[in-house]
Design an enzyme around this catalytic site. Structure first.
Site, PDB file in Angstrom:
ATOM      1  N   HIS A 207      28.864   6.853 -21.299  1.00 44.03           N
ATOM      2  CA  HIS A 207      29.129   5.491 -21.776  1.00 44.03           C
ATOM      3  C   HIS A 207      30.165   4.813 -20.884  1.00 44.03           C
ATOM      4  CE1 HIS A 207      29.850   2.058 -24.363  1.00 44.03           C
ATOM      5  NE2 HIS A 207      28.791   2.431 -25.066  1.00 44.03           N
ATOM      6  N   HIS A 208      29.944   3.523 -20.646  1.00 42.13           N
ATOM      7  CA  HIS A 208      30.823   2.777 -19.746  1.00 42.13           C
ATOM      8  C   HIS A 208      32.245   2.667 -20.284  1.00 42.13           C
ATOM      9  CE1 HIS A 208      31.685   0.472 -16.298  1.00 42.13           C
ATOM     10  NE2 HIS A 208      30.594  -0.249 -16.233  1.00 42.13           N
TER      11      HIS A 208
END
Length: 466
Positions: free
Chosen positions: A136-137
């Site tokens: 996930h960013h």
């Protein structure tokens, strides 16, 4: 307690604003030879993942966003929840691989568990297999993600192209913190105070101008284009590959930076795709979000997001490859000196100083608003300088996978790995069935510049790259 920064959390809030968006980033390592025994691979990766704190931590959020989310150890961590094994249908070439990548990346990560997955992909042609890491960013930006992936390799983190980027070379010696160094001469100390005060005032003014410029560009109304609009839940993926030596030769021939060449090639790709769609590329068609690393060399091991942004207009209306490169170089030079990078960083610094609930709700509101000013994403991730190995097998190439959101129907991530330079392209499934036209156009754009550079043609008025 290890809290998310405002920038880290903004990726969660942007994901919350659109149910069709998954803000995970990815990297695919294509590996030579038959895959290792799956149990052996899982055991090795489990041991290596234990050395990366984010791989065994979950997010703990607070009701009504009364506090920033924080990372806590997952008491029930089980790597089996994160490891997946699939095989490509015959013949296992790029078409099958890219379809598999798109299908994996379009699904959101489970926030009840550590926010990553590892997919072992078997059945590639030419006796190869692949490992796809999906993160996930909110955990990491491009450089931090690249460092995380390197830690999973046999040799760990080695030499990286990231040490040559502008942000890593900048010194903080001219900041107000520099005044803390001891000075025996009071006159010299007073001169330091005066210089630092003037520098700080100039920096604030520079950042303010850059922030105003970015705001004006984001709020402007862009031209009608098929490049932006609502997104579906499904994705497409493609890649363009070129030799790093060819990119370097073009840089030398035209006295520009590697990023200039990459952006000029991307401009050529978009121009080809738009023309094939029957659209006329205009001078304001390709306002592009270009993330810029603010990570210093001493912070390469820190897992978080340290990026700012610039919003240059790429000259998709220009047909001549050399003139196109010249314009890209000029506009990127202007953007670097305009204060956009400093302005975006200052905006997130200010956001981090207000109550988290206010910044979180504001970001969710802003990311729900339709925008048409920005039409593309182009992010450059410096990768490992040397070839990596995974359980004794050589990693042949690395493909980066960017997310798309905020009405951007395509996104391009670039990575330099060993002797290759790869463009990974993510696109909305419904609105970009012609994604291959974009990847072909990028490869053609580099080839055209290489051919012209061989004749030692330089764009007139080119300046020293910064």
């Amino acid at each position: 307690m290890d809290h998310l920064t405002t920038l880290d959390a903004s990726f969660l809030q942007a994901e919350d604003s659109d149910p069709h968006v998954s803000l995970a980033v990815g990297g695919v390592s294509i590996v030579a030879g038959p895959p290792p025994d799956y149990a052996e691979l899982v055991s090795a990766l489990a041991q290596r993942a234990q050395g990366i704190p984010r791989c065994t931590q979950v997010l703990r959020t607070h009701p009504w966003d009364l506090g920033a989310p924080e990372w806590v150890q997952d008491p029930h961590f089980d790597i089996a929840h994160h490891m997946h094994r699939v095989a490509l249908p015959h013949p296992g070439d790029d078409a099958e691989l890219f379809a598999m990548i798109a299908g994996i990346m379009e699904r959101r990560l489970d926030r009840e568990r550590p926010l990553w997955e590892c997919w072992i992909i078997e059945g590639l042609s030419d006796d190869r297999w692949a490992m796809l890491m999906k993160i996930h960013h909110c955990i990491a930006d491009g450089i931090a993600t690249s460092q995380m992936l390197a830690r999973l390799s046999d040799d760990g983190v080695g030499a990286t192209f990231a040490t040559s980027i502008r942000g890593s070379r900048q010194s903080t010696g001219g900041s107000l913190l520099g005044l803390l160094r001891p000075r025996l001469n009071p006159v010299a100390w007073a001169a330091d105070v005066l210089r630092a005060t003037i520098a700080a005032t100039s920096a604030v003014e520079h950042a303010a101008v850059g922030a105003a410029e970015l705001t004006a560009r984001v709020l402007s109304q862009g031209p009608e284009s098929s490049l932006n609009g609502s997104l579906s839940k499904m994705r497409r993926f493609s890649a363009a590959r070129v030799e790093l030596a060819v990119m370097t030769d073009v840089c030398r021939a035209f006295d520009v930076t590697m990023n200039d060449v990459a952006l000029a090639a991307i401009t050529a790709g978009y121009r080809s795709m738009l023309l094939e769609r029957g659209e006329t590329p205009g001078p304001h068609t390709l306002r592009t979000l270009v993330p810029v690393s603010t990570r210093s060399a001493r912070d390469f091991e820190v897992t978080d997001n340290r990026v700012s942004a610039m919003l240059p207009l790429l000259p998709v209306d220009e047909s001549d490859p050399v003139t196109r490169l010249q314009i890209v170089h000029q506009r990127m030079t202007e953007a670097k000196s305009s204060g956009q990078r400093e302005g975006a960083s200052a905006a997130f610094t200010v956001a981090g100083s207000v109550p988290f609930a206010l910044s979180a709700w504001t970001i969710r509101l802003l990311t729900r608003l339709p925008q048409s000013a920005v039409t593309a994403l182009a992010t450059n991730v410096p990768g490992p300088r040397g070839r990596q190995r995974l359980l004794g097998r050589e990693v042949l190439e690395v493909l980066p996978i960017p997310p798309i959101a905020l009405h951007l129907r395509t996104g391009i991530a670039m990575i330099s790995y060993a002797d290759r330079f790869c463009f990974g392209i993510t696109a909305d499934y419904d609105s970009a069935p012609d994604i291959e036209a974009l990847s072909r156009g990028i490869e053609c754009g580099v080839a055209q510049l290489a051919a012209l550079g061989g004749r030692d043609q330089k764009p007139s008025g080119a300046t020293t790259p910064s």
